[in-house]
Motif scaffolding. Sequence first.
Motif, PDB file in Angstrom:
ATOM      1  N   ARG A   1      -8.126   9.753   9.879  1.00  0.00           N
ATOM      2  CA  ARG A   1      -6.997   9.640   8.952  1.00  0.00           C
ATOM      3  C   ARG A   1      -5.965  10.731   9.198  1.00  0.00           C
ATOM      4  O   ARG A   1      -4.863  10.697   8.652  1.00  0.00           O
ATOM      5  CB  ARG A   1      -7.491   9.711   7.506  1.00  0.00           C
ATOM      6  CG  ARG A   1      -8.307   8.500   7.073  1.00  0.00           C
ATOM      7  CD  ARG A   1      -8.989   8.723   5.747  1.00  0.00           C
ATOM      8  NE  ARG A   1     -10.030   9.741   5.845  1.00  0.00           N
ATOM      9  CZ  ARG A   1     -10.859  10.052   4.845  1.00  0.00           C
ATOM     10  NH1 ARG A   1     -10.756   9.421   3.683  1.00  0.00           N
ATOM     11  NH2 ARG A   1     -11.784  10.975   5.006  1.00  0.00           N
TER      12      ARG A   1
ATOM     13  N   PHE B   1     -12.427   1.754   4.765  1.00  0.00           N
ATOM     14  CA  PHE B   1     -11.387   2.588   4.148  1.00  0.00           C
ATOM     15  C   PHE B   1     -10.529   1.753   3.212  1.00  0.00           C
ATOM     16  O   PHE B   1     -10.390   0.542   3.396  1.00  0.00           O
ATOM     17  CB  PHE B   1     -10.497   3.205   5.232  1.00  0.00           C
ATOM     18  CG  PHE B   1     -11.195   4.230   6.076  1.00  0.00           C
ATOM     19  CD1 PHE B   1     -11.211   5.566   5.703  1.00  0.00           C
ATOM     20  CD2 PHE B   1     -11.855   3.870   7.247  1.00  0.00           C
ATOM     21  CE1 PHE B   1     -11.854   6.514   6.472  1.00  0.00           C
ATOM     22  CE2 PHE B   1     -12.508   4.801   8.030  1.00  0.00           C
ATOM     23  CZ  PHE B   1     -12.511   6.135   7.640  1.00  0.00           C
TER      24      PHE B   1
ATOM     25  N   LYS C   1      -4.636   2.467   1.699  1.00  0.00           N
ATOM     26  CA  LYS C   1      -3.806   3.633   2.026  1.00  0.00           C
ATOM     27  C   LYS C   1      -4.318   4.334   3.278  1.00  0.00           C
ATOM     28  O   LYS C   1      -3.534   4.696   4.169  1.00  0.00           O
ATOM     29  CB  LYS C   1      -3.810   4.603   0.844  1.00  0.00           C
ATOM     30  CG  LYS C   1      -3.009   5.886   1.068  1.00  0.00           C
ATOM     31  CD  LYS C   1      -3.104   6.821  -0.129  1.00  0.00           C
ATOM     32  CE  LYS C   1      -4.511   7.333  -0.311  1.00  0.00           C
ATOM     33  NZ  LYS C   1      -4.619   8.334  -1.406  1.00  0.00           N
ATOM     34  N   ASP C   2      -5.629   4.500   3.364  1.00  0.00           N
ATOM     35  CA  ASP C   2      -6.208   5.187   4.525  1.00  0.00           C
ATOM     36  C   ASP C   2      -6.208   4.304   5.767  1.00  0.00           C
ATOM     37  O   ASP C   2      -6.055   4.798   6.884  1.00  0.00           O
ATOM     38  CB  ASP C   2      -7.622   5.658   4.205  1.00  0.00           C
ATOM     39  CG  ASP C   2      -7.628   6.869   3.283  1.00  0.00           C
ATOM     40  OD1 ASP C   2      -6.660   7.654   3.341  1.00  0.00           O
ATOM     41  OD2 ASP C   2      -8.589   7.038   2.518  1.00  0.00           O
TER      42      ASP C   2
ATOM     43  N   LYS D   1      -2.911   4.757   7.330  1.00  0.00           N
ATOM     44  CA  LYS D   1      -2.851   6.030   8.053  1.00  0.00           C
ATOM     45  C   LYS D   1      -3.499   5.903   9.428  1.00  0.00           C
ATOM     46  O   LYS D   1      -2.974   6.381  10.431  1.00  0.00           O
ATOM     47  CB  LYS D   1      -3.574   7.128   7.259  1.00  0.00           C
ATOM     48  CG  LYS D   1      -2.863   7.599   6.011  1.00  0.00           C
ATOM     49  CD  LYS D   1      -3.700   8.668   5.330  1.00  0.00           C
ATOM     50  CE  LYS D   1      -3.059   9.133   4.031  1.00  0.00           C
ATOM     51  NZ  LYS D   1      -3.912  10.122   3.326  1.00  0.00           N
TER      52      LYS D   1
END
Length: 216
Positions: free
Chosen positions: A109, A128, A131-132, A135
Amino acid sequence: MKSLSKVEVKGLEALFYDELISLISGFTYKNFLNVILNACEGSSVKMNEIGRNYSIVDYGCGSGMALCKFAELSQGQIIGFDIGKTMLYRAYKKCKSYKNVKIFYHDIRVSSPFLVDKVFISFVLHGFDHKDRLKIIKNAYSNLKPNGEFCILDYNEFDFDSKPFWFRKLFNHFECPLAVEFINTPIKEILRSVGFKSFYEYYYYKGLVRLLVAKK
């Protein structure tokens, strides 16, 4: 995050990870991994052309099974990232004879400075949250050279609720809630939003598993 995800393998499961994967797959995983590498030949950077120049980063390299396969094909730089200490130890031990393999304790990440031809990630992205995942996808894009490829081996998109009760029960037992959310996520749309421009797809285990190759 930790309470929802089963992506980081620890303890006895990490010590016997290869054996467990072999058992769960009906002793087909090694052959399956070879099939995956052959499927990558359909992409613009062919695995049988890696020979001397192509470089690869494995996001979540685990015990190093894929790293060793890559190192057998390539004299280029092969890099593994993971955060599991036991898994890293197994990967170091397994790949120590390959001089072109470098393994790092690194959270995918977080961005890294490497620039490679391929980023490979196997059954990690589903663990995950959105959001992750974003990333990780952005980091993969940044790590790739122009025309480089992000190879995602993970669950395919399918209607989980339409599957038989026994399948849903087993899936929920062995996997995390994030995996159920992942199979209903249009990953290609997210990849396009980051900048990936074309895709190859290959399906396995009756369409439940997909190798998705996204080209930068």
